[in-house]
Design a protein around this motif. Sequence first.
Motif, PDB file in Angstrom:
ATOM      1  N   PRO A  11      -8.777   3.535   0.711  1.00  0.00           N
ATOM      2  CA  PRO A  11      -9.303   3.826   2.051  1.00  0.00           C
ATOM      3  C   PRO A  11     -10.723   4.374   1.965  1.00  0.00           C
ATOM      4  O   PRO A  11     -11.070   5.113   1.035  1.00  0.00           O
ATOM      5  CB  PRO A  11      -8.321   4.881   2.579  1.00  0.00           C
ATOM      6  CG  PRO A  11      -7.699   5.492   1.366  1.00  0.00           C
ATOM      7  CD  PRO A  11      -7.650   4.414   0.333  1.00  0.00           C
ATOM      8  N   THR A  12     -11.534   3.994   2.927  1.00  0.00           N
ATOM      9  CA  THR A  12     -12.943   4.395   2.902  1.00  0.00           C
ATOM     10  C   THR A  12     -13.256   5.563   3.841  1.00  0.00           C
ATOM     11  O   THR A  12     -14.125   6.376   3.550  1.00  0.00           O
ATOM     12  CB  THR A  12     -13.830   3.197   3.287  1.00  0.00           C
ATOM     13  OG1 THR A  12     -13.392   2.677   4.556  1.00  0.00           O
ATOM     14  CG2 THR A  12     -13.707   2.088   2.242  1.00  0.00           C
ATOM     15  N   SER A  13     -12.535   5.658   4.955  1.00  0.00           N
ATOM     16  CA  SER A  13     -12.811   6.729   5.912  1.00  0.00           C
ATOM     17  C   SER A  13     -12.027   7.988   5.562  1.00  0.00           C
ATOM     18  O   SER A  13     -11.018   7.945   4.842  1.00  0.00           O
ATOM     19  CB  SER A  13     -12.445   6.283   7.333  1.00  0.00           C
ATOM     20  OG  SER A  13     -11.047   6.081   7.433  1.00  0.00           O
ATOM     21  N   TYR A  18      -6.870  10.687   4.481  1.00  0.00           N
ATOM     22  CA  TYR A  18      -5.904  11.714   4.909  1.00  0.00           C
ATOM     23  C   TYR A  18      -4.523  11.084   5.132  1.00  0.00           C
ATOM     24  O   TYR A  18      -3.510  11.599   4.634  1.00  0.00           O
ATOM     25  CB  TYR A  18      -6.411  12.375   6.189  1.00  0.00           C
ATOM     26  CG  TYR A  18      -5.456  13.398   6.779  1.00  0.00           C
ATOM     27  CD1 TYR A  18      -5.443  14.714   6.321  1.00  0.00           C
ATOM     28  CD2 TYR A  18      -4.569  13.034   7.787  1.00  0.00           C
ATOM     29  CE1 TYR A  18      -4.565  15.641   6.861  1.00  0.00           C
ATOM     30  CE2 TYR A  18      -3.689  13.949   8.331  1.00  0.00           C
ATOM     31  CZ  TYR A  18      -3.695  15.249   7.867  1.00  0.00           C
ATOM     32  OH  TYR A  18      -2.813  16.169   8.395  1.00  0.00           O
ATOM     33  N   MET A  19      -4.481   9.980   5.863  1.00  0.00           N
ATOM     34  CA  MET A  19      -3.210   9.325   6.134  1.00  0.00           C
ATOM     35  C   MET A  19      -2.608   8.735   4.861  1.00  0.00           C
ATOM     36  O   MET A  19      -1.387   8.767   4.671  1.00  0.00           O
ATOM     37  CB  MET A  19      -3.395   8.219   7.172  1.00  0.00           C
ATOM     38  CG  MET A  19      -3.702   8.721   8.578  1.00  0.00           C
ATOM     39  SD  MET A  19      -2.387   9.790   9.226  1.00  0.00           S
ATOM     40  CE  MET A  19      -1.006   8.646   9.244  1.00  0.00           C
ATOM     41  N   LEU A  25       1.071   4.227   5.301  1.00  0.00           N
ATOM     42  CA  LEU A  25       1.446   3.001   5.992  1.00  0.00           C
ATOM     43  C   LEU A  25       0.413   1.884   5.792  1.00  0.00           C
ATOM     44  O   LEU A  25       0.789   0.735   5.540  1.00  0.00           O
ATOM     45  CB  LEU A  25       1.654   3.284   7.479  1.00  0.00           C
ATOM     46  CG  LEU A  25       2.135   2.113   8.336  1.00  0.00           C
ATOM     47  CD1 LEU A  25       3.487   1.596   7.826  1.00  0.00           C
ATOM     48  CD2 LEU A  25       2.255   2.518   9.808  1.00  0.00           C
ATOM     49  N   PRO A  26      -0.907   2.168   5.898  1.00  0.00           N
ATOM     50  CA  PRO A  26      -1.878   1.087   5.636  1.00  0.00           C
ATOM     51  C   PRO A  26      -1.746   0.517   4.223  1.00  0.00           C
ATOM     52  O   PRO A  26      -1.905  -0.688   4.024  1.00  0.00           O
ATOM     53  CB  PRO A  26      -3.231   1.774   5.846  1.00  0.00           C
ATOM     54  CG  PRO A  26      -2.938   2.912   6.751  1.00  0.00           C
ATOM     55  CD  PRO A  26      -1.577   3.392   6.376  1.00  0.00           C
ATOM     56  N   ARG A  27      -1.453   1.368   3.252  1.00  0.00           N
ATOM     57  CA  ARG A  27      -1.267   0.880   1.873  1.00  0.00           C
ATOM     58  C   ARG A  27      -0.053  -0.045   1.792  1.00  0.00           C
ATOM     59  O   ARG A  27      -0.072  -1.069   1.111  1.00  0.00           O
ATOM     60  CB  ARG A  27      -1.098   2.065   0.928  1.00  0.00           C
ATOM     61  CG  ARG A  27      -0.906   1.669  -0.532  1.00  0.00           C
ATOM     62  CD  ARG A  27      -0.727   2.895  -1.412  1.00  0.00           C
ATOM     63  NE  ARG A  27      -1.952   3.684  -1.451  1.00  0.00           N
ATOM     64  CZ  ARG A  27      -2.943   3.471  -2.318  1.00  0.00           C
ATOM     65  NH1 ARG A  27      -2.851   2.509  -3.201  1.00  0.00           N
ATOM     66  NH2 ARG A  27      -4.023   4.220  -2.293  1.00  0.00           N
ATOM     67  N   LEU A  33       1.693  -7.397   3.381  1.00  0.00           N
ATOM     68  CA  LEU A  33       1.261  -8.498   4.232  1.00  0.00           C
ATOM     69  C   LEU A  33      -0.239  -8.764   4.156  1.00  0.00           C
ATOM     70  O   LEU A  33      -0.737  -9.631   4.863  1.00  0.00           O
ATOM     71  CB  LEU A  33       1.632  -8.205   5.701  1.00  0.00           C
ATOM     72  CG  LEU A  33       3.123  -8.049   6.001  1.00  0.00           C
ATOM     73  CD1 LEU A  33       3.320  -7.603   7.436  1.00  0.00           C
ATOM     74  CD2 LEU A  33       3.864  -9.343   5.743  1.00  0.00           C
ATOM     75  N   GLY A  34      -0.944  -8.025   3.328  1.00  0.00           N
ATOM     76  CA  GLY A  34      -2.393  -8.144   3.323  1.00  0.00           C
ATOM     77  C   GLY A  34      -2.922  -8.774   2.053  1.00  0.00           C
ATOM     78  O   GLY A  34      -2.258  -9.551   1.367  1.00  0.00           O
TER      79      GLY A  34
END
Length: 438
Positions: A11-13, A18-19, A25-27, A33-34
């Motif tokens: 993550p860049t931001s 933090y998340m 979840l993004p990971r 699916l990414g």
Amino acid sequence: MSFPWAKHYQPTSDLGKYMDSRLPLPRFVHGALGAGYPTPKNLNYFYNFGVLAGVALVVQIITGIILGMHYAANTTVAFDSVEHIMRDVSGGWMFRYMHAVGASFFFAVVYIHIFRGLYYGSFKPPREVLWMLGLVIFLLMMATAFMGYVLVWGQMSFWGAAVITGLFSALPIVGEAIQTWLLGGFAPDNATLNRFFSLHYLLPFVIFGVIILHIWALHIPGSNNPTGVDVKGPQDTVPFHPYYTAKDFFGLGVYLTIFAAVVFFAPNVLGEADNYIPANPLSTPAHIVPEWYFWPFYAILRAFTTDLFFIPAKLLGVLAMFAAILLLFFLPWLDTSPVRSNSYRPLNRILFWVFVAVCLVLGVCGGKPAEEPWVRLSQIFTAYYFAHFLIITPLVSRFEKTLPLPNSISEAVLAKYGKPSPAATAAGVGAAAPQPAE
């Protein structure tokens, strides 16, 4: 199937970091699916139907929740509440038709998904659990659709509930007790409608949970592909995103276009006219028929018209109907050929299309009255249906002479589309997928 480029997610931001440290979840999405999920580079449009099935389920859940807000699960007002939705609720007619038509589209998509798996051997090791979870989803869909059809409480709903639940009475010893438990009494009535509504509302969420397991099971061995050859390395794959997300969105656009055309211009083309008549226990319809997606199994049920020794014909039909689906669970062990895809099994490819034709004929027979020649055709093609799995498939898998397999997916792709030109190779076209920067 794990490659170095598929593992990197940074993550860049500050919010993303933090998340990622607390709820990654993004990971998870990136890996599932990414760009982090390596997918065989030769998947065709038949592999879109898994995503389309997921979209169809979401449409059913959303429209079902909206309809549930206005539906009354009581035999005295159930039919009128459906009419109220159609006539008085703002947009109710659209949500009702989306839900009814959506069920047919859901089954159509799943049937194509299943036949694609049969053709390319997606049920073979190491994907047996993936295949069986898909069949569990199919069984849950059938139960959900049957209960939902009853909720309209029209003539076909009432008599369909009476006939289908009556099948359980054919089971020895426990049959009548199961039928009474399902109905909540001795005939379809208010108790039946209440419990069917509860289960119809609950089961789609159970299906959603099994789909999560289905996707999880898919990501362990990775996706199958039209060649049936295992992935040998990064040169055989591309990231799921953006390559297959773009393909899936195109397929989704085609699907939604056809879906909208049916919803807005021919919403009753797949329905039954008798179901627009309120349920009447004293008036039996001339021809009781389920929804079209049950027709092949209904034909198998009706194919048994004579007792066999001490076994009643009704019990034989019920057992055959359930066995027609349960046989699919054993397919990974019935088809022992080391070659997965029918693209390299010439004899089995012909037999596959014969089997498809048999299923279509059974579907036609199931939608016709229980009279000749439909009963005789049902008997002939039911016999072939079971012979295909129990006799033909094991024999063919043992003695068939298969075509030589490509050494890799990349070799099969280049053999089909030709080797890239030197200029294209220099530009990276036709080479392995570029690795994302760390």
